[in-house]
Design an enzyme around this catalytic site. Structure first.
Site, mmCIF file in Angstrom:
data_model
loop_
_atom_site.group_PDB
_atom_site.id
_atom_site.type_symbol
_atom_site.label_atom_id
_atom_site.label_comp_id
_atom_site.label_asym_id
_atom_site.label_seq_id
_atom_site.Cartn_x
_atom_site.Cartn_y
_atom_site.Cartn_z
ATOM 1 N N ASP A 1 -7.918 -2.448 7.935
ATOM 2 C CA ASP A 1 -6.744 -3.235 7.548
ATOM 3 C C ASP A 1 -6.453 -4.281 8.630
ATOM 4 O O ASP A 1 -6.506 -3.997 9.827
ATOM 5 C CB ASP A 1 -5.530 -2.319 7.348
ATOM 6 C CG ASP A 1 -4.410 -3.005 6.573
ATOM 7 O OD1 ASP A 1 -4.161 -2.635 5.423
ATOM 8 O OD2 ASP A 1 -3.778 -3.933 7.141
ATOM 9 N N ILE A 2 -6.134 -5.497 8.200
ATOM 10 C CA ILE A 2 -5.887 -6.603 9.135
ATOM 11 C C ILE A 2 -4.591 -6.415 9.912
ATOM 12 O O ILE A 2 -4.410 -7.006 10.986
ATOM 13 C CB ILE A 2 -5.876 -7.942 8.355
ATOM 14 C CG1 ILE A 2 -6.216 -9.118 9.252
ATOM 15 C CG2 ILE A 2 -4.551 -8.172 7.638
ATOM 16 C CD1 ILE A 2 -6.514 -10.417 8.497
ATOM 17 N N ASN B 1 -0.328 2.144 -3.205
ATOM 18 C CA ASN B 1 0.911 1.552 -3.689
ATOM 19 C C ASN B 1 0.653 0.992 -5.082
ATOM 20 O O ASN B 1 -0.358 0.325 -5.310
ATOM 21 C CB ASN B 1 1.392 0.467 -2.725
ATOM 22 C CG ASN B 1 1.774 1.041 -1.376
ATOM 23 O OD1 ASN B 1 2.284 2.155 -1.293
ATOM 24 N ND2 ASN B 1 1.518 0.305 -0.305
ATOM 25 N N GLN C 1 3.252 -2.731 -2.995
ATOM 26 C CA GLN C 1 1.943 -3.354 -3.228
ATOM 27 C C GLN C 1 2.056 -4.870 -3.091
ATOM 28 O O GLN C 1 2.939 -5.499 -3.688
ATOM 29 C CB GLN C 1 1.418 -2.988 -4.626
ATOM 30 C CG GLN C 1 -0.019 -3.465 -4.842
ATOM 31 C CD GLN C 1 -0.597 -3.032 -6.192
ATOM 32 O OE1 GLN C 1 0.101 -2.470 -7.039
ATOM 33 N NE2 GLN C 1 -1.881 -3.302 -6.380
ATOM 34 N N HIS D 1 -6.297 -0.348 -4.163
ATOM 35 C CA HIS D 1 -6.821 0.041 -2.856
ATOM 36 C C HIS D 1 -6.161 1.316 -2.368
ATOM 37 O O HIS D 1 -4.978 1.550 -2.588
ATOM 38 C CB HIS D 1 -6.635 -1.084 -1.825
ATOM 39 C CG HIS D 1 -5.239 -1.634 -1.750
ATOM 40 N ND1 HIS D 1 -4.764 -2.546 -2.661
ATOM 41 C CD2 HIS D 1 -4.234 -1.400 -0.891
ATOM 42 C CE1 HIS D 1 -3.510 -2.867 -2.362
ATOM 43 N NE2 HIS D 1 -3.157 -2.176 -1.291
ATOM 44 N N HIS E 1 -5.072 3.205 0.946
ATOM 45 C CA HIS E 1 -4.840 3.124 2.389
ATOM 46 C C HIS E 1 -5.224 4.470 2.997
ATOM 47 O O HIS E 1 -4.833 5.527 2.475
ATOM 48 C CB HIS E 1 -3.352 2.916 2.698
ATOM 49 C CG HIS E 1 -2.796 1.587 2.317
ATOM 50 N ND1 HIS E 1 -2.666 0.551 3.226
ATOM 51 C CD2 HIS E 1 -2.299 1.122 1.151
ATOM 52 C CE1 HIS E 1 -2.101 -0.490 2.618
ATOM 53 N NE2 HIS E 1 -1.868 -0.171 1.360
HETATM 54 P P1 AMP Z 1 -0.487 -3.188 -0.112
HETATM 55 O O1 AMP Z 1 0.771 -3.656 0.559
HETATM 56 O O2 AMP Z 1 -0.483 -1.720 -0.472
HETATM 57 O O3 AMP Z 1 -0.861 -4.081 -1.281
HETATM 58 O O4 AMP Z 1 -1.628 -3.293 0.972
HETATM 59 C C1 AMP Z 1 -2.331 -4.479 1.217
HETATM 60 C C2 AMP Z 1 -2.949 -4.311 2.574
HETATM 61 O O5 AMP Z 1 -3.954 -5.293 2.714
HETATM 62 C C3 AMP Z 1 -1.960 -4.497 3.734
HETATM 63 O O6 AMP Z 1 -1.942 -3.329 4.541
HETATM 64 C C4 AMP Z 1 -2.517 -5.713 4.470
HETATM 65 O O7 AMP Z 1 -2.353 -5.627 5.867
HETATM 66 C C5 AMP Z 1 -3.972 -5.693 4.061
HETATM 67 N N1 AMP Z 1 -4.656 -6.983 4.102
HETATM 68 C C6 AMP Z 1 -4.210 -8.170 3.603
HETATM 69 N N2 AMP Z 1 -5.119 -9.136 3.815
HETATM 70 C C7 AMP Z 1 -6.168 -8.545 4.448
HETATM 71 C C8 AMP Z 1 -7.424 -9.030 4.934
HETATM 72 N N3 AMP Z 1 -7.805 -10.319 4.822
HETATM 73 N N4 AMP Z 1 -8.247 -8.142 5.561
HETATM 74 C C9 AMP Z 1 -7.888 -6.857 5.699
HETATM 75 N N5 AMP Z 1 -6.729 -6.328 5.241
HETATM 76 C C10 AMP Z 1 -5.869 -7.170 4.628
#
Ligand code: AMP
Ligand code: ZN
Length: 113
Positions: free
Chosen positions: A31-32, A86, A93, A99, A101
């Protein structure tokens, strides 16, 4: 036109990510914006907007996403972890490609915010 889905673009290599695992059906990457010392995402390569879009034919695929998540956590030294999806904006989400986590490496509180 390129695919507008961020995670489909990561799968396709259009957007870089720190890949942890890949096979023909599943992709995992860090995760970023990590919320725990270990925080990665496991996604199906098939685009589903979230758990709410699953049909019965996706059950084995999403079961595999969960199995791979737990196995990767253990492989990265985390025996105890939280696996969470989520489902919808009110649930937190922000990316509408299903996805999982996987969070660990610290004590996690419950209930979530
Ligand atoms: P959600 O809030 O459950 O939709 O989770 C989306 C997740 O994607 C969050 O934890 C973000 O930090 C992660 N995310 C968004 N963009 C990227 C990216 N380019 N690379 C890796 N993780 C990302
Ligand atoms: Zn997608």
């Amino acid at each position: 036109m390129s695919n507008p889905c961020l995670f489909c673009r990561i799968i396709n290599g259009e957007i870089p990510a720190k890949k942890l695992y890949e096979d023909d059906e599943v992709f995992a990457f860090w995760d970023i914006s990590p919320q725990a010392p270990t925080h990665f995402l496991v996604i199906p390569k098939k685009h589903l907007s979230g758990p709410g879009e699953m049909s019965a034919e996706d059950e084995a695929l999403i079961g595999k996403v969960v199995r791979i998540g737990a196995q990767l956590a253990r492989k990265n030294g985390v025996e105890q972890c939280r696996l969470v999806m989520n489902n919808g904006a009110d649930a937190g989400q922000t990316v509408f490609h299903l996805h999982l986590h996987v969070l660990g490496g610290r004590t996690l509180s419950w209930p979530p915010g």
